[in-house]
Design a protein around this motif. Structure first.
Motif, PDB file in Angstrom:
ATOM      1  N   ARG A 159       0.826  -1.210   0.000  1.00 16.95           N
ATOM      2  CA  ARG A 159       0.000   0.000   0.000  1.00 16.95           C
ATOM      3  C   ARG A 159       0.859   1.259   0.000  1.00 16.95           C
ATOM      4  O   ARG A 159       0.579   2.222  -0.716  1.00 16.95           O
ATOM      5  CB  ARG A 159      -0.955   0.000   1.194  1.00 16.95           C
ATOM      6  CG  ARG A 159      -2.201  -0.838   0.963  1.00 16.95           C
ATOM      7  CD  ARG A 159      -3.194  -0.643   2.069  1.00 16.95           C
ATOM      8  NE  ARG A 159      -2.646  -1.207   3.297  1.00 16.95           N
ATOM      9  CZ  ARG A 159      -3.146  -2.254   3.949  1.00 16.95           C
ATOM     10  NH1 ARG A 159      -4.250  -2.812   3.544  1.00 16.95           N
ATOM     11  NH2 ARG A 159      -2.565  -2.727   5.021  1.00 16.95           N
ATOM     12  N   LYS A 162       2.453   1.742  -3.371  1.00 17.91           N
ATOM     13  CA  LYS A 162       1.474   2.269  -4.334  1.00 17.91           C
ATOM     14  C   LYS A 162       1.263   3.763  -4.106  1.00 17.91           C
ATOM     15  O   LYS A 162       1.253   4.550  -5.064  1.00 17.91           O
ATOM     16  CB  LYS A 162       0.153   1.518  -4.215  1.00 17.91           C
ATOM     17  CG  LYS A 162      -0.882   1.991  -5.225  1.00 17.91           C
ATOM     18  CD  LYS A 162      -2.158   1.202  -5.162  1.00 17.91           C
ATOM     19  CE  LYS A 162      -3.122   1.702  -6.229  1.00 17.91           C
ATOM     20  NZ  LYS A 162      -4.321   0.890  -6.311  1.00 17.91           N
ATOM     21  N   THR A 168       2.736  -1.024  -7.852  1.00 16.27           N
ATOM     22  CA  THR A 168       1.354  -1.397  -7.567  1.00 16.27           C
ATOM     23  C   THR A 168       1.245  -2.898  -7.683  1.00 16.27           C
ATOM     24  O   THR A 168       1.611  -3.482  -8.720  1.00 16.27           O
ATOM     25  CB  THR A 168       0.388  -0.717  -8.561  1.00 16.27           C
ATOM     26  OG1 THR A 168       0.510   0.702  -8.416  1.00 16.27           O
ATOM     27  CG2 THR A 168      -1.060  -1.120  -8.271  1.00 16.27           C
TER      28      THR A 168
END
Length: 174
Positions: A159, A162, A168
């Motif tokens: 997370r 990203k 990602t």
């Protein structure tokens, strides 16, 4: 700090990795994790695809070595059919076994790539060593209990990666 978890190359499977790609990046040795990178943790032997992959790399002049945090019996059984070296109980991400491999094979860090499925062990350890890093998606979703623990923290790191625009999960380079 996040860069220590970020791979140089993110692939859906080891099958997507080619010897020509490695050679283009100056790689002469590929260190491969076993469990959930090449086969599921409960598959004791390499399957036909692993045999084909290892043979194609060897035929192209890329040395293959398997490195695992698993026990010696598991690693030696797995590598016995492949005619390659295996290093067990590696304690990844700690550098001790990585340093030993570099010394055993008289390599520079720039010649080594690490292929694995975990950010917290494979990518972190290899990045700390200055190796080229290749992250693959896990072969299967089921994991050993300790790996499940790692995956919890890995999800948090994914997370953050990203959010930082670095990586990602599921958006592969291949």
């Amino acid at each position: 700090m996040l860069k220590l978890f970020c791979p140089n190359y993110y692939i859906h499977s080891y099958r997507a990795l080619t010897a020509s790609y490695l050679k283009e990046h100056g790689i002469t040795m590929l260190l491969c994790d076993i469990d959930n990178t090449m086969v599921a943790h409960d598959e004791p032997l390499p399957d036909r695809d692993v045999h084909t992959f290892v043979e194609s790399m060897k035929n192209a002049g890329i040395r293959i070595v398997f490195i695992s945090n698993n026990v010696e019996e598991r690693v030696q059984r797995f590598v016995s059919e492949l005619d390659v070296a295996g290093y067990s109980f590696a304690m990844k991400p700690l550098p001790k076994t990585y340093r030993r491999i570099v010394k055993d094979f008289a390599l520079s860090k720039q010649e080594v790539a690490v292929l694995g499925d975990q950010l917290l062990t494979d990518m972190l350890g290899a990045n700390l060593m200055g190796f080229y890093t290749i992250l693959s998606a896990p072969v299967v979703e089921r994991d050993l209990s300790f790996t499940k623990f790692n995956r919890f923290f890995e999800a948090i790191i994914f997370r953050l990666l990203k959010l930082s625009g670095r990586l990602t999960k599921g958006e592969f380079d291949d």
